[in-house]
Design a protein around this motif. Structure first.
Motif, PDB file in Angstrom:
ATOM      1  N   MET A 167       0.756  -1.111  -0.024  1.00 35.30           N
ATOM      2  CA  MET A 167       0.002  -0.102   0.187  1.00 35.30           C
ATOM      3  C   MET A 167       0.812   1.407   0.085  1.00 35.30           C
ATOM      4  O   MET A 167       1.659   1.526   0.839  1.00 35.30           O
ATOM      5  CB  MET A 167      -1.006   0.192   1.288  1.00 35.30           C
ATOM      6  CG  MET A 167      -2.028   1.412   1.317  1.00 35.30           C
ATOM      7  SD  MET A 167      -2.556   1.290   2.996  1.00 35.30           S
ATOM      8  CE  MET A 167      -3.354   2.940   3.087  1.00 35.30           C
ATOM      9  N   VAL A 168       0.451   2.082  -0.984  1.00 37.29           N
ATOM     10  CA  VAL A 168       1.218   3.543  -0.643  1.00 37.29           C
ATOM     11  C   VAL A 168       0.194   4.454  -1.080  1.00 37.29           C
ATOM     12  O   VAL A 168      -0.928   4.256  -1.832  1.00 37.29           O
ATOM     13  CB  VAL A 168       2.387   3.695  -2.094  1.00 37.29           C
ATOM     14  CG1 VAL A 168       3.419   2.707  -1.580  1.00 37.29           C
ATOM     15  CG2 VAL A 168       1.889   3.300  -3.476  1.00 37.29           C
ATOM     16  N   PHE A 169       0.498   5.678  -0.717  1.00 31.15           N
ATOM     17  CA  PHE A 169      -0.329   6.955  -0.845  1.00 31.15           C
ATOM     18  C   PHE A 169      -0.142   7.420  -2.183  1.00 31.15           C
ATOM     19  O   PHE A 169       0.908   7.793  -2.708  1.00 31.15           O
ATOM     20  CB  PHE A 169      -0.246   7.930   0.126  1.00 31.15           C
ATOM     21  CG  PHE A 169      -0.931   7.521   1.460  1.00 31.15           C
ATOM     22  CD1 PHE A 169      -1.965   6.764   1.516  1.00 31.15           C
ATOM     23  CD2 PHE A 169      -0.180   7.936   2.698  1.00 31.15           C
ATOM     24  CE1 PHE A 169      -2.499   6.517   2.847  1.00 31.15           C
ATOM     25  CE2 PHE A 169      -0.283   7.633   4.008  1.00 31.15           C
ATOM     26  CZ  PHE A 169      -1.547   6.780   4.086  1.00 31.15           C
ATOM     27  N   ASP A 170      -0.891   7.300  -3.319  1.00 31.34           N
ATOM     28  CA  ASP A 170      -0.794   7.724  -4.654  1.00 31.34           C
ATOM     29  C   ASP A 170      -1.430   8.956  -4.972  1.00 31.34           C
ATOM     30  O   ASP A 170      -2.566   9.215  -5.034  1.00 31.34           O
ATOM     31  CB  ASP A 170      -1.298   6.475  -5.609  1.00 31.34           C
ATOM     32  CG  ASP A 170      -0.918   6.802  -7.208  1.00 31.34           C
ATOM     33  OD1 ASP A 170      -0.192   8.181  -7.359  1.00 31.34           O
ATOM     34  OD2 ASP A 170      -1.364   6.035  -7.996  1.00 31.34           O
ATOM     35  N   PHE A 171      -0.761  10.041  -5.122  1.00 29.00           N
ATOM     36  CA  PHE A 171      -1.282  11.475  -5.228  1.00 29.00           C
ATOM     37  C   PHE A 171      -1.409  11.701  -6.774  1.00 29.00           C
ATOM     38  O   PHE A 171      -2.134  12.511  -7.201  1.00 29.00           O
ATOM     39  CB  PHE A 171      -0.338  12.389  -4.604  1.00 29.00           C
ATOM     40  CG  PHE A 171      -0.256  12.505  -3.030  1.00 29.00           C
ATOM     41  CD1 PHE A 171      -1.337  13.174  -2.583  1.00 29.00           C
ATOM     42  CD2 PHE A 171       0.747  11.738  -2.209  1.00 29.00           C
ATOM     43  CE1 PHE A 171      -1.446  13.401  -1.242  1.00 29.00           C
ATOM     44  CE2 PHE A 171       0.464  11.460  -0.800  1.00 29.00           C
ATOM     45  CZ  PHE A 171      -0.373  12.624  -0.515  1.00 29.00           C
ATOM     46  N   GLY A 172      -0.547  10.945  -7.657  1.00 28.36           N
ATOM     47  CA  GLY A 172      -0.530  11.529  -8.908  1.00 28.36           C
ATOM     48  C   GLY A 172      -0.002  12.691  -9.354  1.00 28.36           C
ATOM     49  O   GLY A 172       0.758  13.468  -8.551  1.00 28.36           O
ATOM     50  N   ASP A 173      -0.629  13.609  -9.902  1.00 28.95           N
ATOM     51  CA  ASP A 173      -0.585  15.159 -10.236  1.00 28.95           C
ATOM     52  C   ASP A 173      -1.658  15.984  -9.601  1.00 28.95           C
ATOM     53  O   ASP A 173      -1.583  16.958  -9.718  1.00 28.95           O
ATOM     54  CB  ASP A 173      -0.614  15.547 -11.680  1.00 28.95           C
ATOM     55  CG  ASP A 173       0.562  14.789 -12.520  1.00 28.95           C
ATOM     56  OD1 ASP A 173       1.609  14.743 -11.583  1.00 28.95           O
ATOM     57  OD2 ASP A 173       0.393  14.616 -13.562  1.00 28.95           O
ATOM     58  N   LYS A 174      -2.336  15.220  -8.391  1.00 28.52           N
ATOM     59  CA  LYS A 174      -3.476  16.165  -8.021  1.00 28.52           C
ATOM     60  C   LYS A 174      -2.849  17.278  -7.129  1.00 28.52           C
ATOM     61  O   LYS A 174      -3.717  18.260  -7.056  1.00 28.52           O
ATOM     62  CB  LYS A 174      -4.296  14.976  -7.017  1.00 28.52           C
ATOM     63  CG  LYS A 174      -5.607  15.700  -6.431  1.00 28.52           C
ATOM     64  CD  LYS A 174      -6.412  14.592  -5.772  1.00 28.52           C
ATOM     65  CE  LYS A 174      -7.619  15.336  -5.312  1.00 28.52           C
ATOM     66  NZ  LYS A 174      -8.582  14.429  -4.336  1.00 28.52           N
ATOM     67  N   TYR A 175      -2.119  17.076  -6.607  1.00 28.23           N
ATOM     68  CA  TYR A 175      -1.481  18.238  -5.549  1.00 28.23           C
ATOM     69  C   TYR A 175      -0.092  18.712  -6.015  1.00 28.23           C
ATOM     70  O   TYR A 175       0.346  19.557  -5.048  1.00 28.23           O
ATOM     71  CB  TYR A 175      -1.418  17.650  -4.067  1.00 28.23           C
ATOM     72  CG  TYR A 175      -2.715  17.155  -3.580  1.00 28.23           C
ATOM     73  CD1 TYR A 175      -3.969  17.819  -3.428  1.00 28.23           C
ATOM     74  CD2 TYR A 175      -2.904  15.905  -3.124  1.00 28.23           C
ATOM     75  CE1 TYR A 175      -5.113  17.560  -3.120  1.00 28.23           C
ATOM     76  CE2 TYR A 175      -4.273  15.559  -2.663  1.00 28.23           C
ATOM     77  CZ  TYR A 175      -5.339  16.196  -2.574  1.00 28.23           C
ATOM     78  OH  TYR A 175      -6.416  15.836  -1.988  1.00 28.23           O
ATOM     79  N   LYS A 176       0.080  18.403  -7.053  1.00 28.16           N
ATOM     80  CA  LYS A 176       1.388  19.126  -7.441  1.00 28.16           C
ATOM     81  C   LYS A 176       1.442  20.601  -7.913  1.00 28.16           C
ATOM     82  O   LYS A 176       0.331  21.043  -8.694  1.00 28.16           O
ATOM     83  CB  LYS A 176       2.136  18.242  -8.661  1.00 28.16           C
ATOM     84  CG  LYS A 176       2.832  17.085  -8.388  1.00 28.16           C
ATOM     85  CD  LYS A 176       3.326  16.286  -9.437  1.00 28.16           C
ATOM     86  CE  LYS A 176       4.036  14.818  -9.005  1.00 28.16           C
ATOM     87  NZ  LYS A 176       4.656  14.107 -10.267  1.00 28.16           N
ATOM     88  N   LEU A 177       2.249  21.259  -7.518  1.00 19.60           N
ATOM     89  CA  LEU A 177       2.072  22.767  -7.656  1.00 19.60           C
ATOM     90  C   LEU A 177       2.260  23.051  -9.111  1.00 19.60           C
ATOM     91  O   LEU A 177       3.465  22.319  -9.816  1.00 19.60           O
ATOM     92  CB  LEU A 177       3.391  23.464  -6.913  1.00 19.60           C
ATOM     93  CG  LEU A 177       3.310  25.219  -7.302  1.00 19.60           C
ATOM     94  CD1 LEU A 177       2.098  25.871  -6.760  1.00 19.60           C
ATOM     95  CD2 LEU A 177       4.731  25.475  -6.770  1.00 19.60           C
ATOM     96  N   LYS A 178       1.633  23.866  -9.727  1.00 18.83           N
ATOM     97  CA  LYS A 178       1.736  24.648 -11.272  1.00 18.83           C
ATOM     98  C   LYS A 178       2.120  26.055 -11.119  1.00 18.83           C
ATOM     99  O   LYS A 178       1.281  26.659 -10.779  1.00 18.83           O
ATOM    100  CB  LYS A 178       0.721  24.203 -12.048  1.00 18.83           C
ATOM    101  CG  LYS A 178       0.121  22.850 -12.476  1.00 18.83           C
ATOM    102  CD  LYS A 178      -1.069  22.635 -13.200  1.00 18.83           C
ATOM    103  CE  LYS A 178      -1.442  21.264 -13.378  1.00 18.83           C
ATOM    104  NZ  LYS A 178      -1.560  20.574 -12.343  1.00 18.83           N
ATOM    105  N   ASN A 179       3.375  26.094 -11.015  1.00 17.93           N
ATOM    106  CA  ASN A 179       3.968  27.387 -10.880  1.00 17.93           C
ATOM    107  C   ASN A 179       3.684  28.541 -11.940  1.00 17.93           C
ATOM    108  O   ASN A 179       4.527  28.364 -12.861  1.00 17.93           O
ATOM    109  CB  ASN A 179       5.156  27.575 -10.409  1.00 17.93           C
ATOM    110  CG  ASN A 179       5.862  28.891  -9.720  1.00 17.93           C
ATOM    111  OD1 ASN A 179       5.181  29.686  -9.819  1.00 17.93           O
ATOM    112  ND2 ASN A 179       6.986  28.788  -9.016  1.00 17.93           N
TER     113      ASN A 179
END
Length: 487
Positions: free
Chosen positions: A1-13
């Motif tokens: 099991m891992v927490f899979d964030f994908g691109d959901k919370y990645k900053l778009k600067n």
């Protein structure tokens, strides 16, 4: 099991200034300088520099991360404040236990009131808590006054995130579930001028059933030995005398490198660094503790005579349920090797009482190990469910009254054995590194090679120096002593 964030919370600067580098750490140094210029431009005659406060929850890895955050903030023109009444407050969080999360949420309520008095205040939350998706969602819904949220994989980006928040005027979230980068060579503000932690690896591959660390810190990733040695040399030039090599499981250091490097080999290289007088490491795992490490410690003139060896349980059955891949006898065999090869060594440990399914017989096995080893001290914990771990879903949870009664019994054994260990030092003269002023005026606190503490009367000029101290009295797991002569 891992927490899979994908691109959901990645900053778009979308607020990147012209000329910003794409490589690290140059990019973060650029953003720190941009913030510094803005801070200086905003100052009026008579104004004080803006302030920061970093509050650390959790382990020594978090403490090291906080030093990095503080170093970057100082580069950006902030000065340290004693408490949360500051212009930037960073909570570097721990999520090992549910209570740790609840404590942080309570403190955030306090920050909200402070921010109402200082609308320019920036509140940032980082570390292990934001690595859980449910935490990020809770912050978005119920704690909108938090300005910046980031996790364990991008601590180094704090300058960029602050810059974005100052220009975007809304909550900034940047959380990843993994990172290919190990970004070092950024400034760090050390709590002590004479001792410092050095990360040698990140993450954990063990997946103990009670622990959420591998889910929030990721899989193991070792730093290159030459980078570690370079940092140690740099610290020595700054006057650091003692270093602590840090990792979730230091004994598996180097397994992700190509070619592989053994932890014992790294220790030998760190030993060669001129100016470093003491070397510690935290934490090993009995599963991976190698004979080569014992041999290196035995011949070393710098590695301290102290090993923190987490036991967790003395029962083979419970250890298996914990996914701890060693037995009671294997643990005792390692301890016996350490004591045989390294005279004067002291051991400390971690123990969990009341793990699901623990019987009286299982508990007595733990007590037996404590009697046989004689730990100098032990961090003892009552098991508590940690949502997201396999142990939390086990059905045979131990009743609270049974756990409490066992915990009290264990504590008595641990305290008795600690007192026996300490008593043998009374009357001897030991070398200590003088670390802090005591709460009692005129008293200082120093640490022996075996990590035990002694309180003694001396002048503050000895802080950060080595001194010889006569051990006058044992208090169970610490001492009172008298200064013989400073070194």
């Amino acid at each position: 099991m891992v927490f899979d964030f994908g691109d959901k919370y990645k900053l778009k600067n979308e607020v990147v200034p012209e000329g910003c580098p794409m490589t690290e750490p140059e990019r973060q140094l650029f953003f720190a300088n941009e913030i510094l210029k803005e801070n200086m431009a905003e100052l009026k005659e008579g104004d004080k520099l803006p302030t920061y406060h970093v509050e650390t929850f959790g382990c020594q890895m978090n403490a090291k991360d906080s030093e990095k955050i503080a170093g970057i903030l100082e580069l950006a023109g902030y000065t340290e404040a004693e408490d949360e009444r500051a212009d930037i407050v960073v909570y570097n969080t721990c999520t090992v236990r549910e209570n740790a999360n609840l404590k942080v949420y309570g403190r955030l309520g306090y920050l909200k009131k402070l921010k109402e008095k200082n609308p320019r205040m920036i509140i940032a939350m980082c570390g292990c808590m934001p690595q859980e998706p449910k935490v990020v969602e809770k912050l978005k819904q119920s704690y909108r006054f938090v300005d910046i949220v980031f996790g364990t994989f991008n601590i180094y980006k704090v300058a960029e995130l602050i810059y974005v928040r100052r220009h975007r005027k809304k909550m900034v979230i940047d959380v990843e579930d993994k990172s290919p980068l190990i970004v070092e060579n950024l400034p760090s503000s050390h709590k002590y001028s004479f001792k410092a932690g050095v990360n040698i690896m990140y993450g954990c591959n063990n997946f103990c059933t009670f622990c959420i660390v591998p889910l929030v810190r990721g899989r193991e990733k070792s730093r290159k030995p030459q980078d570690i040695i370079h940092e140690c040399r740099s610290l020595a030039k700054q006057g650091v005398k003692e270093i602590m090599l840090l990792g979730q499981n230091v004994d598996s250091y180097g397994m992700t490198l190509d070619p592989k490097v053994k932890f014992s080999e790294l220790l030998e290289e760190v030993e060669k660094v001129e100016g470093i007088k003491r070397i510690r490491f935290m934490s090993p795992n009995p599963e991976d503790f190698a004979d080569e490490v014992i041999e290196v410690m035995a011949k070393s003139k710098k590695i301290e005579k102290h090993v923190h060896m987490p036991l967790q349980s003395g029962s083979d059955r419970i250890l298996k349920r914990m996914n701890r891949n060693y037995t009671k006898q294997q643990f005792l065999d390692i301890v016996n090797k350490i004591k045989e090869k390294i005279p004067g060594v002291e051991l400390t440990t971690d123990i969990i009482v009341g793990f699901p399914g623990e019987t009286e017989e299982d508990f007595l096995d733990t007590m037996d190990v404590c009697e046989k080893v004689g730990f100098a001290s032990a961090y003892t914990f009552i098991y508590s469910k940690r949502t997201g771990t396999p142990a939390a879903m086990m059905e045979d949870q131990v009743p609270e009254d049974v756990v409490s009664e066992r915990f009290d019994r264990l504590l008595k054994v641990v305290q008795r054995k600690s007192a026996e260990v300490a008593e043998k030092y009374v009357g001897s003269v030991v070398e200590v590194l003088v670390e802090e002023k005591d709460t009692e005026p005129g008293m200082l606190t120093g640490r022996l090679s075996n990590n035990m503490l002694v309180h003694f009367k001396a002048d503050e000029s000895l802080l950060g120096e080595f001194a010889n101290v006569h051990i006058d009295e044992s208090k169970g797991f610490y001492f009172f002593g008298s200064l013989v002569d400073p070194k």
